[in-house]
Enzyme design. Structure first.
Site, PDB file in Angstrom:
ATOM      1  N   ALA A   1       2.087  -0.098  10.866  1.00 22.85           N
ATOM      2  CA  ALA A   1       1.768  -1.332  10.455  1.00 22.85           C
ATOM      3  C   ALA A   1       0.979  -1.617   9.184  1.00 22.85           C
ATOM      4  CB  ALA A   1       1.001  -2.013  11.570  1.00 22.85           C
ATOM      5  N   MET A   2       0.840  -2.771   8.685  1.00 18.41           N
ATOM      6  CA  MET A   2       0.002  -3.053   7.543  1.00 18.41           C
ATOM      7  C   MET A   2      -0.826  -3.959   7.549  1.00 18.41           C
ATOM      8  SD  MET A   2      -0.480  -1.823   4.327  1.00 18.41           S
ATOM      9  CE  MET A   2      -1.903  -2.661   3.416  1.00 18.41           C
ATOM     10  N   GLU A   3      -2.036  -3.905   7.278  1.00 15.85           N
ATOM     11  CA  GLU A   3      -3.142  -4.904   7.172  1.00 15.85           C
ATOM     12  C   GLU A   3      -3.477  -5.899   6.428  1.00 15.85           C
ATOM     13  OE1 GLU A   3      -3.651  -1.425   6.431  1.00 15.85           O
ATOM     14  OE2 GLU A   3      -5.423  -1.277   5.051  1.00 15.85           O
ATOM     15  N   ASN A   4      -2.193  -6.378   5.590  1.00 15.75           N
ATOM     16  CA  ASN A   4      -2.409  -7.400   4.656  1.00 15.75           C
ATOM     17  C   ASN A   4      -3.207  -8.243   5.030  1.00 15.75           C
ATOM     18  OD1 ASN A   4      -0.199  -5.914   3.121  1.00 15.75           O
ATOM     19  ND2 ASN A   4       0.977  -6.877   4.947  1.00 15.75           N
ATOM     20  N   GLU A  55       0.900  -1.185   0.102  1.00 16.11           N
ATOM     21  CA  GLU A  55      -0.137   0.039  -0.064  1.00 16.11           C
ATOM     22  C   GLU A  55       0.844   1.387  -0.097  1.00 16.11           C
ATOM     23  OE1 GLU A  55      -2.714   0.459   3.141  1.00 16.11           O
ATOM     24  OE2 GLU A  55      -3.836   2.204   2.534  1.00 16.11           O
ATOM     25  N   HIS A 114      -6.113  -2.092  15.598  1.00 10.79           N
ATOM     26  CA  HIS A 114      -6.377  -1.068  14.280  1.00 10.79           C
ATOM     27  C   HIS A 114      -6.260  -2.049  12.984  1.00 10.79           C
ATOM     28  CE1 HIS A 114      -6.626   2.468  11.540  1.00 10.79           C
ATOM     29  NE2 HIS A 114      -5.544   1.735  10.747  1.00 10.79           N
ATOM     30  N   GLU A 115      -5.266  -2.698  13.009  1.00 18.63           N
ATOM     31  CA  GLU A 115      -4.806  -3.438  11.752  1.00 18.63           C
ATOM     32  C   GLU A 115      -5.937  -4.629  11.579  1.00 18.63           C
ATOM     33  OE1 GLU A 115      -3.061  -1.989   9.825  1.00 18.63           O
ATOM     34  OE2 GLU A 115      -2.179  -0.740  11.363  1.00 18.63           O
ATOM     35  N   HIS A 161      -9.302  -3.836  10.365  1.00 20.99           N
ATOM     36  CA  HIS A 161      -9.188  -3.381   8.761  1.00 20.99           C
ATOM     37  C   HIS A 161      -9.821  -4.763   8.102  1.00 20.99           C
ATOM     38  CE1 HIS A 161      -7.561   0.450   7.731  1.00 20.99           C
ATOM     39  NE2 HIS A 161      -6.584   0.329   8.101  1.00 20.99           N
TER      40      HIS A 161
HETATM   41  N1  B3K Z   1      -2.883   0.970   5.729  1.00 19.59           N
HETATM   42  C1  B3K Z   1      -1.337   1.142   6.215  1.00 19.59           C
HETATM   43  C2  B3K Z   1      -0.996   2.496   6.032  1.00 19.59           C
HETATM   44  C3  B3K Z   1      -0.222   2.349   4.657  1.00 19.59           C
HETATM   45  C4  B3K Z   1       0.540   3.657   4.198  1.00 19.59           C
HETATM   46  C5  B3K Z   1       1.070   3.683   3.089  1.00 19.59           C
HETATM   47  N2  B3K Z   1       1.974   4.783   2.609  1.00 19.59           N
HETATM   48  C6  B3K Z   1      -1.879   1.266   7.709  1.00 19.59           C
HETATM   49  C7  B3K Z   1      -2.905   1.433   8.418  1.00 19.59           C
HETATM   50  O1  B3K Z   1      -3.405   2.411   8.211  1.00 19.59           O
HETATM   51  O2  B3K Z   1      -3.258   0.490   9.147  1.00 19.59           O
HETATM   52 ZN    ZN Z   2      -5.386   1.866   8.827  1.00 21.87          ZN
END
Ligand code: B3K
Ligand code: ZN
Length: 897
Positions: A282-285, A141, A317-318, A321
């Site tokens: 963090a990132m919600e993959n 992302e 939060h993640e 998502h």
């Molecule tokens: N969705 C990601 C953020 C990505 C940022 C890209 N530059 C984390 C979050 O908001 O949960």
């Molecule tokens: Zn987020």
């Protein structure tokens, strides 16, 4: 294709014409003409030559133009082969274009296979696939997937992914991707492989891959329908004992989402991988979250109470998502707040439920006031649904996230908790599995509640912080109070005139004992605002509201809970503020009254300094503060917040221009005067709240540590030897990082002679705990003394610092610019030059992080003319850099516009 320097950013060079920078507009949205039904990816991992084999099952949409080529995004990819249905294409059948590839005259339905080579080892942008600290990791992302393979890298193209990963078995025993592992095994030459299948359709930005040798913590969660979900947290070797809090947080989040929103997890496995080199939190993959270590690792010794709460919040939060973001995603990146505003709101509610609603609300509003108000009033101001961008990564902002969450909160205020939930149910029923828009969300809220949100939609399209000016008039004969309310919104870039917003204003009226009286609104005429319960609906530029049966001694409490993200102007008398500070039943407004008292006094002192007068301290604050301190009913955490003087960045947003030297001097003066007047009380409260002995982390112990820390920070301003000794003792005896880092910070930021020795000892003790070292860096960088600038210069070469690591950059450079106003805004400009040098050193290495740093110049127009010149010079200089990244270009050029 050796596409290399992806953005030919000639536009960023001085002589280059600006029109070469591509601006993306929301209004340009067109659906993608093809469906990608399936994606097969095969990775053969190697540091400089990872080979990615991709097979896409493609179908042209029935309404699409068959003349149109198939366009795929691709950046920094070396194309090795391309074939359709197994037939290798010759060069007349496809075309490499800037940042992508076009297949000319593709059939109606076909399989496209591409093979590309990429270099994770040299990828320092930390976007796409990268290798750091011996492990592979991805960040896709917003547009990182295009650095992995040729693909329509946009969120409205959703597909099911199967991923095969192959790598050396010894070096990379864990091979992870989204979904379920369906196959694995050994290969020749010491290699092994794993195949992952994600049954849910997803956009490319949710793709993830991790490969490495980790320690693993496992557990499980039984969902509300009785399914067992395996939970796994992968961390660097030796860090296992620091992941238990993260695991517990994850389980709490899963349970909370079931209980509060009826949302259940959908895969059989949920994985979290913690990495030290990560651009954000963090990132919600899907099924495979990747986290910055900062938001996973936490132990009593290494993490503060705030860190523990932050870990829980980000894990939440993640996790949240998975529904708000993954199951229902964004049609295009302009809709980012659809998932982020909503998910921030959800994590805020989660934390409030785990901690304290009033305290959490105050913390969240502090972020809005210090950061979001600044953004809304600066060159990067944008609505929560932006209309255009140059670099999408620059729009992961406090506006899209936190103001976005405020807008979501307003739905709950307008519709009630049940109504909000009804709207969400409609949203999920209608859009599960789709990529949708903010407009779809508003419609779901409307339809779930038969509520007209026509005017409310303006919160999505208009930037800027609305100002609400309220005046009251009391009619003694009728025993009525009338409030006249005016709203306006200052112009922002590209938006001169704003139409009135629908602003819910929560209100209370306190009698002379401080109790809330029952509100009896009178509907008098056309210009009257509607009132529902304690919510006044301000919908026009000017409206009034009258309450009946009101005693003369009433004190209004307006904008309770910060019911709308606006600047309220109401001319409270000092007496009224002190009264509210002592009695308001609304925690937020009680705190707010104190903050306004502080602000008024500080700006009064600024005026004295401006006039060249000696500073005279307003004693009214002393009793108010003392009463608060001595109030046994009050929570320590709340007291600590209420005693904390508004920060410089918050104060700056309250006035149109600022003499920064005077502001800092006045603020320090208030703190010291209060400390002098209340020395014994502060000492007493320090002693009763500072706890030596066994470490506890219950709510009360956390609150006590917070209050003790605040008291000690006041006492330190007295510059007394015995207070220094108290702080030193706290540091020496600390059995937790909250006490240790608070004491260290107070010592390093004081005039204590041996402070550098103390700092060095701390560093020596913790040098192998990266997250603690980062705290140390931030403490060094935020020392307000004049020597700091030299120190942070040499810290760039210190073993603890690494320009390639975003956490380090944020700890040293970010903390300096964001939390050391005295030194960043030095009159000699050295603070500005230091920052500009780091931006120049970093933009080619990590465009995203350097753009973030550049934002520190955004408010340059607020300062005195000498500082304006100094900051402008640095921005101009940055724009002259060769091949400047478009990330930095966007921020710097907009700042100068
Ligand atoms: N969705 C990601 C953020 C990505 C940022 C890209 N530059 C984390 C979050 O908001 O949960
Ligand atoms: Zn987020």
């Amino acid at each position: 294709m050796s596409d290399s320097s992806s953005h030919q950013d000639s536009a960023s060079q001085e002589q280059a014409p600006q029109q070469e920078v591509q601006i993306h507009y929301r209004s340009d949205y067109r659906p993608y003409p093809y469906d990608i039904e399936r994606v097969h990816l095969a990775f053969d991992l190697a540091p400089n030559a990872t080979v990615v084999d991709t097979t896409l099952t493609i179908q042209r949409k029935t309404d699409a133009d068959d003349e149109e080529p198939l366009r795929l995004d691709g950046v920094d990819l070396e194309l090795m082969s391309i074939a359709i249905d197994g037939r290798v294409l010759d060069e007349s059948e496809y075309r490499l274009i800037e940042d992508g590839l076009e297949v000319l005259n593709p059939p109606q339905s076909f399989e496209l296979s591409t093979k590309v080579k990429i270099s994770p080892d040299t990828n320092t942008s930390l976007e796409g696939l990268y290798l750091s600290s011996g492990k592979y990791c991805t960040q896709c992302e917003a547009e990182g997937f295009r650095k992995i393979t040729f693909y329509p890298d946009r969120p409205d193209v959703m597909s099911t992914f199967t991923v095969r990963i192959e790598a050396d078995a010894k070096e990379f025993p864990h091979l992870l991707s989204n979904g379920n592992r369906i196959e694995h095994g050994d290969l020749e030459g010491g290699k092994h492989f794993a195949v992952w299948e994600d049954p849910f359709k997803k956009p490319s930005y949710l793709f993830a891959l991790c490969a490495g040798d980790y320690d693993l913590l496992t557990s499980s969660f039984s969902t509300m329908t009785g399914r067992e979900v395996r939970l796994e947290i992968y961390v660097d070797k030796g860090k296992l004992d620091q992941c238990h809090h993260a695991m517990e947080s994850l389980k709490k989040a899963m349970k909370w989402d079931e209980e509060v929103f009826g949302l259940e997890y959908d895969l059989d496995i949920y994985m979290i991988v913690a990495v030290g080199d990560f651009n954000m939190g963090a990132m919600e993959n899907k099924g495979l979250n990747i986290f910055n270590t900062k938001y996973v690792l936490a132990s009593q010794d290494t993490a503060t109470d705030t860190d523990f709460i932050d870990v829980e919040a980000v894990i939440g939060h993640e996790y949240f998502h998975n529904w708000t973001g993954n199951r229902v995603t964004c049609r295009d990146w302009f809709q980012l707040s659809l998932k982020e505003g909503l998910t921030v709101f959800r994590d805020q509610e989660f934390t409030a439920d785990q901690t304290d609603h009033g305290v959490k609300r105050i913390e969240d509003v502090k972020v809005i006031r210090s950061h979001q108000f600044a953004e809304d009033a600066g060159p990067m101001a944008h609505p929560i649904r932006p209309d255009s961008y140059i670099e999408m990564n620059n729009f992961y902002t406090v506006t899209v996230y936190n103001k976005g969450a405020e807008i979501i909160r307003m739905y709950q205020t307008l519709l009630g908790r049940d109504g909000f939930k009804r709207g969400l149910d409609v949203y999920f029923e209608r859009h599960d599995g789709e990529a949708v828009t903010c407009e779809d969300f508003v419609r779901a809220m409307e339809d779930g509640n038969s509520y007209d949100l026509k005017q409310f939609r303006r919160w999505y399209s208009q930037a800027g912080t609305p100002e609400v000016e309220i005046k009251s008039q009391y009619d003694g004969d009728k025993r009525q109070i009338t409030f006249t309310m005016k709203q306006s919104c200052p112009p922002t870039p590209g938006q001169e005139d704003k139409a009135p917003f629908h602003i819910p204003i929560k209100i209370g009226l306190l009698d002379d004992l401080g109790n809330d009286i029952t509100l009896k609104p009178l509907a008098l005429g056309e210009t009257d605002a509607r009132v529902e319960g304690d919510i006044v609906h301000l919908t026009q530029a000017e409206q009034s509201v009258t309450f009946d049966d009101v005693p003369e001694t009433i004190t209004p409490s307006i904008l309770r809970e910060f019911s709308a993200p606006v600047k309220l102007k109401y001319d409270y008398s000092l007496k009224e503020l002190i009264f509210l500070f002592a009695h308001d039943s609304d925690a937020f407004n009680r705190w707010q009254a104190g903050q306004e008292l502080f602000s008024r006094i500080i700006f009064g002192l600024c005026a004295q300094l401006e006039a060249g007068e000696a500073l005279v301290f307003d004693e009214s604050l002393v009793n108010a503060t003392k009463n608060l301190l001595d109030d046994n009913e009050l929570d320590g955490q709340f007291k600590s917040l209420a005693l904390t003087i508004p920060g410089v960045s918050t104060l700056i947003e309250q006035v149109s221009s600022i003499n920064i030297d005077h502001l800092i001097e006045a603020r320090n003066f208030v703190k010291r005067q209060l400390a002098e007047a209340l020395e014994l009380d502060l000492l007493l409260h320090y002693q009763t709240n500072h706890h030596v002995g066994d470490f506890e982390q219950d709510k009360e112990s956390v609150a006590k540590r917070a209050l003790a820390g605040t008291c000690l920070s006041y006492l330190m301003t007295l510059e007394k030897e015995d207070v220094y000794q108290l702080a030193l003792k706290q540091l020496d005896n600390a059995n937790n990082m909250t006490d240790a880092s608070t004491a260290l910070q107070l010592i390093v930021h004081s005039h204590y002679d041996d402070k550098l020795k103390v700092a060095e000892e701390f560093y020596q003790k913790w040098q192998n705990e990266e997250l603690v070292v980062n705290k140390w860096l931030a403490i060094m960088a935020t020392d307000p003394s004049d020597e700091t600038i030299d120190r942070i210069e040499s810290l760039l070469d210190h073993p603890s610092f690494e320009l390639k690591n975003p956490n380090k950059v944020r700890s040293l450079i970010g903390a300096f610019t964001g939390a050391n106003p005295a030194q960043f805004h030095r009159g000699d400009g050295r603070g500005y030059r230091y920052l500009a040098r780091q931006i120049k050193a970093l933009y080619a290495v990590n465009p995203q992080v350097s753009a973030l740093l550049t934002g520190a110049f955004n408010r340059w127009r607020k300062f005195d003319s000498a500082r304006q010149v100094l900051m402008r010079e640095q921005l101009e200089d940055i724009l002259k850099m060769p091949e400047l990244s478009k990330d930095v270009y966007e921020i710097a050029s907009k700042a100068l516009k």
